[in-house]
Structures are given as C-alpha cells and as structure tokens.
Design a protein around this motif. Sequence first.
Motif, mmCIF file in Angstrom:
data_model
loop_
_atom_site.group_PDB
_atom_site.id
_atom_site.type_symbol
_atom_site.label_atom_id
_atom_site.label_comp_id
_atom_site.label_asym_id
_atom_site.label_seq_id
_atom_site.Cartn_x
_atom_site.Cartn_y
_atom_site.Cartn_z
ATOM 1 N N SER A 12 2.370 7.864 -11.453
ATOM 2 C CA SER A 12 2.143 6.782 -12.403
ATOM 3 C C SER A 12 0.639 6.523 -12.530
ATOM 4 N N SER A 13 0.270 5.912 -13.607
ATOM 5 C CA SER A 13 -1.130 5.656 -13.891
ATOM 6 C C SER A 13 -1.619 4.423 -13.134
ATOM 7 N N ILE A 14 -2.888 4.436 -12.785
ATOM 8 C CA ILE A 14 -3.489 3.282 -12.126
ATOM 9 C C ILE A 14 -3.578 2.098 -13.088
ATOM 10 N N MET A 15 -3.561 2.385 -14.376
ATOM 11 C CA MET A 15 -3.629 1.334 -15.382
ATOM 12 C C MET A 15 -2.331 0.535 -15.462
ATOM 13 N N VAL A 71 0.837 -1.199 0.000
ATOM 14 C CA VAL A 71 0.000 0.000 0.000
ATOM 15 C C VAL A 71 0.874 1.252 0.000
ATOM 16 N N GLY A 72 1.940 1.243 0.792
ATOM 17 C CA GLY A 72 2.848 2.389 0.823
ATOM 18 C C GLY A 72 3.536 2.617 -0.510
ATOM 19 N N LEU A 73 3.971 1.538 -1.137
ATOM 20 C CA LEU A 73 4.622 1.660 -2.444
ATOM 21 C C LEU A 73 3.637 2.122 -3.509
ATOM 22 N N THR A 74 2.420 1.621 -3.452
ATOM 23 C CA THR A 74 1.394 2.054 -4.397
ATOM 24 C C THR A 74 1.079 3.532 -4.206
ATOM 25 N N ALA A 75 0.921 3.953 -2.955
ATOM 26 C CA ALA A 75 0.662 5.369 -2.682
ATOM 27 C C ALA A 75 1.828 6.234 -3.146
ATOM 28 N N TYR A 76 3.032 5.757 -2.911
ATOM 29 C CA TYR A 76 4.206 6.512 -3.355
ATOM 30 C C TYR A 76 4.226 6.658 -4.875
ATOM 31 N N ARG A 77 3.958 5.557 -5.568
ATOM 32 C CA ARG A 77 3.990 5.600 -7.037
ATOM 33 C C ARG A 77 2.896 6.499 -7.594
ATOM 34 N N TRP A 78 1.707 6.487 -6.978
ATOM 35 C CA TRP A 78 0.617 7.313 -7.480
ATOM 36 C C TRP A 78 0.783 8.780 -7.100
#
Length: 167
Positions: free
Chosen positions: A75-78, A63-70
């Motif tokens: 980066s795109s959710i796709m 979740v932290g890495l996803t939040a960081y990337r977004w």
Amino acid sequence: MTLNDFYAFAASHHSQVVFYFALVPFAALLAGFMERREGHLPPWNYLYSAMLYLVAIPAVFSVGLTAYRWLFERSSIMEADLVLQIVPVISLILTVLFIRRQVSLRALPGFGRLSGLVLLIAAGLILLWGIDRTRIILFSQLPMQYLVAVFLLLLIVLRYGFKRVVG
C-alpha cells in the motif's frame, strides 16, 4: 470482531484514540510530579510499567501493521492513517521520556521482556518479508553460504529476542 473490523472502528473514532494516547503520557507526567525519588519502589514502579505497556503494545501493533501493509500489501504511504499509525508511536516516545526522567527503565518490572518482544516481532517480520520477496525459486539461485549466513543471523536474532521475552 475481526482485526479489520477493529481497525475500521478505531479509524471512525479518532477523537477517542487521540484522547487515550494523550491521557497515558499525561498520567506519566502527573505521576512524576506526585512521587519524589520513589519511582523504583512499589507501587510506583508497577504504575510506570503499566503505563508503558498501555502505550507500547498498541504502538508495536501499529508499527507492525504499518510494516505489514507497506511490505506485503504494497500500500502507498499516502494512504496512511496518521492517527492510527503515528499517534501511538508519539505517545510511546513521550511516555518513555517522562518515565525515564523519574526512574531507570531497568527498574521497572517486565520492561526487559517488552524490548525482547519488539525484537522478536521485528525479526519475524523481516523473516516473512524475506521469504515473500525471495520466492522459493530464488533459493536455488543463491550461493549456499549466503543462504546459511542469513538463516543463522535470523536464528540468532530470534533466539536473543525469545530469551528476552521468556526471561
């Protein structure tokens, strides 16, 4: 090995990742069938706590890495890797549901610290995102009372999370 190397390695071995994150909830379900009303006693409470940590740490990292990337890399959710970003969270939810049917989560050693750690990471991400978005120039354009209110709110959240981690 860098964090990017580890992520690339896990992305190239999806079957092992899915196996790991399916094994832990299955083990929690199996442990629930094996013990009868003794989940709050050792060794069952330590087993349940270990299973929670085995899925919670990767899920929080995901979740932290996803939040960081977004938030920071924009980066795109796709482009999201569903196995590495969704499967750990689903595994955590299933594990918590299976364990909660057998024992109160408060009876497990160290579980209160885990929720504090999650809160501390979330507050840190929010703080960093706020700094990234506002730019230092915008601090001079904000009314002082808003700046102080945001700072105090983040300080309270960080302190509360730190108390939960330390004990």
